[in-house]
Design a protein around this motif. Structure first.
Motif, mmCIF file in Angstrom:
data_model
loop_
_atom_site.group_PDB
_atom_site.id
_atom_site.type_symbol
_atom_site.label_atom_id
_atom_site.label_comp_id
_atom_site.label_asym_id
_atom_site.label_seq_id
_atom_site.Cartn_x
_atom_site.Cartn_y
_atom_site.Cartn_z
ATOM 1 N N PRO A 40 -9.005 -4.350 37.330
ATOM 2 C CA PRO A 40 -10.435 -4.512 37.614
ATOM 3 C C PRO A 40 -10.679 -5.478 38.773
ATOM 4 O O PRO A 40 -10.012 -6.501 38.898
ATOM 5 C CB PRO A 40 -10.979 -5.083 36.298
ATOM 6 C CG PRO A 40 -10.014 -4.631 35.256
ATOM 7 C CD PRO A 40 -8.679 -4.628 35.932
ATOM 8 N N GLU B 131 -10.779 3.852 34.556
ATOM 9 C CA GLU B 131 -11.183 2.489 34.934
ATOM 10 C C GLU B 131 -10.385 1.973 36.129
ATOM 11 O O GLU B 131 -10.583 0.851 36.579
ATOM 12 C CB GLU B 131 -11.004 1.552 33.728
ATOM 13 C CG GLU B 131 -11.928 1.956 32.565
ATOM 14 C CD GLU B 131 -11.643 1.185 31.281
ATOM 15 O OE1 GLU B 131 -10.738 0.331 31.260
ATOM 16 O OE2 GLU B 131 -12.354 1.455 30.272
ATOM 17 N N ASP C 9 -9.549 -8.336 32.644
ATOM 18 C CA ASP C 9 -9.939 -8.491 34.039
ATOM 19 C C ASP C 9 -8.812 -8.933 34.950
ATOM 20 O O ASP C 9 -8.737 -8.522 36.095
ATOM 21 C CB ASP C 9 -11.065 -9.528 34.155
ATOM 22 C CG ASP C 9 -12.417 -8.859 34.008
ATOM 23 O OD1 ASP C 9 -12.430 -7.603 33.961
ATOM 24 O OD2 ASP C 9 -13.429 -9.573 33.927
#
Ligand code: SGN
Ligand code: CA
Length: 533
Positions: free
Chosen positions: A380, A65, A341
């Motif tokens: 992110p 990720e 996030d």
């Protein structure tokens, strides 16, 4: 150490003006997870056979990720110096913590105190190992393992004092961390949490739930497990082979005889003695059959050396399994609380480690397995999923990275650079092309001689100094296992000369005057010793 600017000199820019409440909320949180002695070979995101047999799905999730740094190195492959480097952004000779056993000056500048002063909540759980306690280091909340820390029922030090806490270290450190995030943190301000595990450090004791995880797995034996160290006197003089230097009871958890649960040589019996009777019974119930089989086989010589490698891998990798569980719990918590996030998650180790390469465990040498350290990072929106960073990075880069992402200026005295500049996968034109390394701790545990050196994308030049004076040169393209020291090869002389000049320039750039100068000749005595090899 060289006289030089310290990181606590004033910043080159004025301090950031206090942020508006809204901007304040947008400043990213930092989750800095570090384990102790976790080899990149034992992180499945790095590929390789060990990772395939003993995967680390949660650490890999950070890489998937976010970014994986495939050329991540330390500056001095040892716990205390590495941690001091991560806190200050400086090489060992500037922060002064060159070897374990020294005391880090808690009053010295560090990035955690700096972002705390700028409004972050800061907390540290787990291994510290820079002093008896982090008192005075400016970390707002802390709960640490005593010194190296114990796997079972460790002594825990807090500002209130010391106590034994029942449980398994990796799980306890995770519990402390999640409790703080869940219950004590002020949800309206950004935070930086340091989750620093003891595992998989020696003496490699897995959690009960993982004890049998790899007992049935055969791991591939490194091709240089029975290295003879020809042409490498410092490598020959170490005391860190799995087959001769590990303690059979303490490290490998081998028993005296079939049917007995009494451990063989156990230099520090406290690691087992502090288990509760229930924990010890659960341990024995899971290990007895394997130990009985070993005793029954009556192994010796080469067979015993190979058996020890397998036992080491099973135990080491089972301690890694708990670390990976911990990473999963932290990632899940962030997600469940809507914080994934706006949070930077970093996973690294204080250095690399040998998993049988050259016959070794431990670290210290500038050879690949301990020079490299795993590094993955997720943020992110700022780091694209699946990013692969090829640029060479070092642990001096962590402090400026955290400051930079937190919107704070990076001080001149910091010797690293913010990784924000490379996390898009493209390094700026003036990013470093090679890295500098310096190891000091000799005499010391495992008898690795002091040395310094340079590594480029293809070559490595190392100078060992002290009672062994020796240059080593490797072409990693043709000799990735660093088995052939080509320092005297006539064909290598032009590149060796170029690397010596480069090494001299790096020492000047980083202001390292410790050890002999690059141009100092080897001493007659040491030269004689080398010729006698
Ligand atoms: C202990 C270990 C050594 C290890 C050092 C440094 N011995 O002394 O094997 O090299 O720590 O490790 S032990 O039997 O006491 O565990 S470090 O990670 O802290 O640098
Ligand atoms: Ca370590």
């Amino acid at each position: 150490p060289a006289c030089a600017t310290r990181a606590d000199d004033p910043p080159r820019h004025a301090a950031a003006s206090s942020a508006a409440p809204q901007a304040e909320q947008r400043r990213p949180n930092i989750v800095f997870i570090m384990s102790d002695d976790h080899a990149y070979q034992a992180v499945s995101a790095y590929g390789g056979e060990i990772g395939r047999l003993a995967p680390t799905p949660n650490i890999d999730r950070i890489a998937r990720e976010g970014a994986i740094f495939v050329n991540s190195y330390v500056t001095n492959s040892l716990c205390g110096p590495s941690r001091a480097t991560m806190l200050t952004g400086q090489f060992s000779h500037l922060h002064g913590f060159t070897r374990n056993g020294e005391r880090f000056d808690n009053a010295a500048w560090n990035w955690v105190r700096e972002i705390g002063a700028a409004g972050y909540q800061t907390a540290l759980f787990g291994k510290w190992h820079l002093n008896y306690s982090p008192e005075g280091a400016g970390i707002q909340t802390w709960k640490v393992l005593d010194d190296q820390g114990k796997y079972y029922n460790p002594d825990i030090i807090t500002p209130e004092g010391r106590s034994v806490v029942e449980g398994y270290a990796t799980d306890l450190v995770t519990d402390f961390s999640l409790d703080w995030l869940e219950e004590e943190r002020d949800p309206d301000r950004p935070f930086a949490i340091l989750i620093h595990h003891k595992a998989p450090h020696r003496n490699f004791m897995p959690a009960i739930r993982h004890l049998q995880k790899y007992l049935g797995t055969e791991f591939p034996v490194p091709t240089n497990y029975f290295d003879h160290y020809d042409g490498r006197p410092a490598a020959a003089a170490q005391e860190m082979t799995i087959y001769e230097d590990m303690y059979e009871g303490h490290d490998l958890h081998m028993t005296e005889a079939e049917g007995s649960n009494e451990l063989r040589f156990d230099r520090w019996p406290d690691d087992f003695a502090r288990m509760t009777p229930e924990q010890r019974a659960a341990w024995d119930a899971r290990m007895q059959a394997s130990n009985d089989a070993m005793n029954e086989a009556g192994l010796a010589g080469r067979e015993l050396a190979l058996w020890k490698y397998q036992r080491y891998m099973k135990q080491y990798l089972a301690t890694v399994a708990a670390v990976d569980d911990s990473v999963g719990r932290v990632l899940d918590w962030l997600e469940a609380n809507g914080l994934d996030d706006n949070t930077i998650v970093v996973y690294t180790s204080d250095q690399g480690f040998y998993l049988g390469e050259h016959g070794w465990f431990d670290k210290r040498f500038m050879y690949e397995e301990s020079l490299r350290t795993p590094l993955v990072m997720r943020f992110p929106g700022r780091i694209a999923p699946g990013t692969r960073v090829e640029a060479p990075v070092q642990n001096v880069d962590y402090a400026p990275t955290f400051l930079d992402f937190a919107g704070l200026p990076v001080r001149d005295a910091i010797q690293g650079r913010s990784l924000r500049e490379v996390v898009d996968g493209d390094a700026p034109a003036d990013w470093r092309e090679d890295i500098y390394y310096h190891y000091y701790e000799y005499p010391g545990f495992h008898s690795v001689r002091a040395h310094y050196g340079v590594r480029t994308d293809r070559y490595k030049l190392i100078r060992f100094y002290g009672d062994i004076n020796q240059w080593e040169f490797y072409d990693l393209a043709t000799d990735p296992g660093e088995m052939h020291n080509r320092i005297d090869d006539p064909a290598a002389q032009p590149i060796v000369a170029r690397l010596k000049t480069r090494l001299e320039a790096l020492r000047a750039q980083y202001r390292d005057s410790d050890g002999p100068a690059v141009r100092d000749p080897l001493t007659a005595v040491a030269k004689g010793r080398r010729d006698a090899q």
